[in-house]
Design an enzyme around this catalytic site. Structure first.
Site, PDB file in Angstrom:
ATOM      1  N   TYR A   1       4.279   0.742  -2.998  1.00 38.89           N
ATOM      2  CA  TYR A   1       4.117   0.477  -4.506  1.00 38.89           C
ATOM      3  C   TYR A   1       5.030  -0.517  -4.959  1.00 38.89           C
ATOM      4  O   TYR A   1       5.362  -0.201  -6.460  1.00 38.89           O
ATOM      5  CB  TYR A   1       3.900   1.883  -5.402  1.00 38.89           C
ATOM      6  CG  TYR A   1       2.720   2.782  -5.107  1.00 38.89           C
ATOM      7  CD1 TYR A   1       2.166   3.558  -5.961  1.00 38.89           C
ATOM      8  CD2 TYR A   1       2.127   2.699  -3.986  1.00 38.89           C
ATOM      9  CE1 TYR A   1       1.207   4.313  -5.766  1.00 38.89           C
ATOM     10  CE2 TYR A   1       0.831   3.332  -3.411  1.00 38.89           C
ATOM     11  CZ  TYR A   1       0.457   4.256  -4.720  1.00 38.89           C
ATOM     12  OH  TYR A   1      -0.435   5.156  -4.094  1.00 38.89           O
TER      13      TYR A   1
ATOM     14  N   HIS B   1      -9.910   2.710   0.103  1.00 40.01           N
ATOM     15  CA  HIS B   1      -9.992   2.482   1.474  1.00 40.01           C
ATOM     16  C   HIS B   1     -10.797   0.985   1.274  1.00 40.01           C
ATOM     17  O   HIS B   1     -11.896   0.767   1.907  1.00 40.01           O
ATOM     18  CB  HIS B   1     -10.733   3.292   2.265  1.00 40.01           C
ATOM     19  CG  HIS B   1      -9.982   3.734   3.480  1.00 40.01           C
ATOM     20  ND1 HIS B   1     -10.514   3.432   4.864  1.00 40.01           N
ATOM     21  CD2 HIS B   1      -8.550   3.877   3.791  1.00 40.01           C
ATOM     22  CE1 HIS B   1      -9.446   3.539   5.633  1.00 40.01           C
ATOM     23  NE2 HIS B   1      -8.380   3.873   5.170  1.00 40.01           N
TER      24      HIS B   1
ATOM     25  N   HIS C   1       0.846  -1.174   0.016  1.00 39.65           N
ATOM     26  CA  HIS C   1       0.047  -0.087   0.017  1.00 39.65           C
ATOM     27  C   HIS C   1       0.869   1.085  -0.008  1.00 39.65           C
ATOM     28  O   HIS C   1       0.333   2.344  -0.577  1.00 39.65           O
ATOM     29  CB  HIS C   1      -1.084   0.044   1.173  1.00 39.65           C
ATOM     30  CG  HIS C   1      -1.941   1.207   1.330  1.00 39.65           C
ATOM     31  ND1 HIS C   1      -3.072   1.331   0.440  1.00 39.65           N
ATOM     32  CD2 HIS C   1      -1.707   2.465   2.011  1.00 39.65           C
ATOM     33  CE1 HIS C   1      -3.426   2.482   0.687  1.00 39.65           C
ATOM     34  NE2 HIS C   1      -2.837   3.176   1.742  1.00 39.65           N
TER      35      HIS C   1
END
Length: 761
Positions: A66, A114, A63
């Site tokens: 990357y 999210h 997260h």
């Protein structure tokens, strides 16, 4: 992997770590691979402390780092021209992209995910998703002015959707409404692939004067590091940084591999924080600033130091806590919400604190910028972190994951919708129009959007059910922006390169439909596990499609988000590259309204209709079918269409407009009647099969109404845009060729009843 961090009775200092090189550490439980842990030891020349291990684990998570997508995302830089770069004040790598819109104004916007937190705890997961993206916008120096929410869920009638969707919608609305931010757009899409893994993407737009732009870096030896906002607690430890970096477990009755704490939001604290930040910016009291989102203080301190011109010293004993006995690792990993970190000159600290006190915002000096290139953090009198900050924030692992197109892709493309039975008789076509209008993906979203305040602050010019959200930025001139997010994931599954371009084209077209000139792009790339070679093929193709498309359109990608591991067990979601496009209007009063807004207007169809139903909503709803080749995308034609719409809007020619996308012409007509409040009589083109004319999802098409149809046809011909008059507005219902009339009440009952019927009035 769990959401916990190491806890020891003794502070695990750097000195102790050097003296105990063989001490076992739970790096695998924190998501680190063997080679990653070995690399950390090589960087430090010793084992990491518990605090350092926690920092590296969250910052090197998928997260935050990357690590599986970097090699592909570089293509955006390779395809961005100097002309495109010139349009950006800030781009990829910053908290959010920024573009200038004229008259000294700049706009910043970004969309993020999210997803997993919103499945674990729908309300707080969605609420803190809104809060996080709002702080990204604040960190650029802007006032947030609007939000949008692209959402995707499992089947609409599934029991788990009944648990997740109401909570997500309540969380989005609850947080955004309390902040006083209008929710002006988004999507609600249902598909079986999202069962167990909904997508909750959140977009925010902010405005500022050009000179108010702020960036995230720690510069100037001796400058102070101030943490301000809410206290730091145990909620959110591991949070999104951990939860978004691995798939959920297989279908074992709902069990998941890990349940780190989902962050808990307080929108009233964030509202005060917004006003406090804006006053600090305007007073010139901030050198650099960073929000605390994913990875919390680990991210804020390491990124600020890495992007600055020195090192940083931080004392965790100065961090205001709301739980007793928190370890250094817990303080650094906590993703407690509503917190910001600022770099402030020593002579400005008193004034900074005075502004915070005025807004009743807790603020504490927790460190300072130092000479050298080390990030040193102390806790309980011991040094617990001593690292080169760049190794934490920017030099994490980079994986070249295997990329392989699955052998099943050819079979998917070969299984086109041509074999599906099509309605032909007028009675069948009429019934199909109503069936489609009532389907979960095409029905009215009012049940969702009426839970959002769409007009707070008084600057919303258009919001759902309009194609595009339009917000005034400058109250004196009327200058404003339009924003739209779009993605047909079924198209992306059939051909991810083309599917990404079709999503771009649709968002670009929706912005143009309002009369705005498209100016910039953001994205939220939602995919399955990067450890699956086919998923990485989908991802790489989508990135290339989006980058090539933006290069052809001449608008830059200003930033975005990658969300991997969106799957349950071995079942991945459909590849879902959500594309957001921002457009500029010189005066929002000249925006074009959606639908049929008066009687006696000519109804004109712009663009070319072809027999293109692969991946269509009709194939999905009626037959549960996915296969074939998606519609052709012609970006040059989209440019010509957008230019025509902008010019016609500026001249006040258009009385209404509506994009054709999901559901084709039939759905556009239903919505134009119900949203605009006026009926129409429509004649379908003789050369087209009526079914194709009604339900094809060919790209590059817009339905417009004008007082003078002949004049618009002449303008379209000059612009190189196919156009034909297909009817006239009037009455209250819809009359299409030889079909029995569709009354407004009948249409409204079909379109508006579905979501209340599923989720309660």
């Amino acid at each position: 992997m769990t959401g916990t961090v190491p806890q020891l009775d003794t502070v695990d200092s750097v000195e102790r770590a050097a003296a105990t090189p063989g001490q076992p550490q739970p790096y695998r439980e924190l998501g680190l691979k063997d080679d990653e842990y070995a690399r950390i030891r090589d960087i430090l020349g010793r084992r990491p402390t518990d605090a350092e291990l926690a920092m590296y684990s969250v910052m090197w998570s998928e997260h935050c780092s990357y690590k599986s997508s970097k090699v592909h995302l570089r293509y955006f830089g390779e395809t961005t021209t100097d002309e495109m770069r010139a349009k950006m004040l800030a781009g990829i790598g910053e908290n959010a992209g920024v573009v200038e819109i004229g008259d000294g104004w700049a706009v910043t916007f970004k969309v993020e995910s999210h997803n997993h937190p919103s499945y674990v705890e729908p309300y707080q997961g969605a609420a803190t998703g809104v809060g996080g993206i709002v702080r990204d916008i604040m960190a650029m120096g802007a006032r947030p002015i609007a939000v949008a929410d692209p959402l995707r869920f499992g089947p609409a009638d599934a029991p788990d959707t009944a648990r997740v969707l109401p909570g997500v919608v309540a969380g989005v609305g609850g947080y955004g409404n309390c902040l006083g931010l209008p929710n002006v757009g988004g999507e609600v899409v249902f598909d079986a692939s999202y069962a167990g893994n909904p997508l909750v993407n959140a977009l925010c737009v902010g405005s500022m004067r050009v000179e108010d732009l702020h960036l995230a870096f720690a510069s100037g030896t001796g400058n102070k590091i101030i943490l301000f906002g809410a206290r730091t607690g145990l909620d959110g430890i591991g949070g999104v940084s951990v939860l978004a970096s691995e798939t959920f477990a297989g279908d074992d009755g709902g069990g998941r591999k890990k349940l780190p704490s989902v962050q808990v939001g307080d929108p009233f604290t964030e509202k005060v924080l917004i006003e406090c930040c804006l006053e600090l910016f305007h007073a010139g009291l901030v050198v650099g600033i960073q929000d605390l989102g994913g990875a919390g203080l680990s991210c804020a301190t390491s990124e600020l130091a890495s992007a600055g011109d020195g090192g940083m010293a931080v004392d965790l004993d100065a961090v205001p806590l709301r739980a007793e006995g928190m370890t250094a690792a817990e303080i650094l990993s906590s993703e407690s919400q509503e917190r910001m970190c600022a770099v402030v000159r020593p002579e400005d600290v008193a004034a900074f604190m005075a502004v915070c006190a005025k807004w009743d915002t807790l603020a504490t000096v927790i460190g300072e910028v130092t000479e050298g290139d080390r990030l040193r953090i102390t806790h309980r009198g011991e040094t617990v972190v001593d690292v080169p900050p760049r190794t934490v924030a920017h030099d994490g692992p980079v994986y070249e994951r295997p990329v392989e197109r699955s052998a099943t892709q050819d079979a998917l493309l070969a299984d086109g919708p041509e074999r599906l039975p099509r309605p032909a008789a007028p009675t069948e076509l009429r019934a199909e129009i109503l069936r489609m209008a009532a389907s979960p993906n095409l029905c009215s979203r009012a049940w969702v959007t009426e839970q959002y305040d769409r007009y707070v602050r008084g600057n919303t010019a258009s919001a759902q059910p309009a194609d595009t959200g339009v917000v005034r930025v400058d109250e004196e001139t009327g200058r404003g922006i339009a924003v739209s997010t779009d993605c047909n994931a079924r198209f992306a599954a059939l051909d991810p390169y083309t599917g990404a371009q079709l999503a771009l084209a649709e968002a670009y077209r929706n912005v143009a439909v309002s009369g705005a000139v498209p100016a910039a792009v953001t994205n939220c790339l939602n995919f399955g596990s990067p450890e699956d070679p086919h998923v990485m093929w989908q991802f790489s193709q989508a990135v290339r499609g989006l980058a090539d498309g933006c290069a052809q359109l001449g608008i830059p990608v200003t930033g975005g988000n990658v969300s991997f591991y969106n799957q349950t067990g071995d079942r991945a979601i459909l590849p879902t590259p959500v594309i957001g496009v921002l457009g500029v209007l010189d005066d929002v009063a000249r925006r074009v309204r959606s639908g049929f807004t008066g009687d006696g207007d000519a109804v004109v169809l712009l663009g070319e209709t072809r027999d293109e139903l692969a991946g269509s909503e009709w194939a999905h709803v009626v037959h549960g079918h996915l296969g074939g080749r998606p519609p052709v995308v012609d970006l040059a034609a989209e440019q010509r269409l957008a230019a025509l719409l902008a010019a016609a809007a500026t001249d006040g020619v258009l009385t209404g407009s509506h994009d054709l996308s999901d559901g084709g012409l039939a759905q556009a007509l239903v919505e134009a009647v119900l949203v605009g409040g006026h009926g129409a009589e429509i004649d379908l083109p003789d050369e087209l099969d009526p079914f194709v004319a009604l339900f094809s999802e060919s790209a590059g098409r817009v339905l417009v109404t004008v007082a003078d149809g002949d004049a618009l046809l002449a303008r379209a011909a000059e612009a190189g845009v196919p156009a034909r008059r297909i009817g006239t507005t009037g009455g209250s219902g819809l009359r299409i060729g030889t079909l029995a009339p569709l009354g407004a009440d009948e249409l409204r009952e079909a379109w508006e009843g579905t979501l209340p019927g599923l989720f309660g009035a």
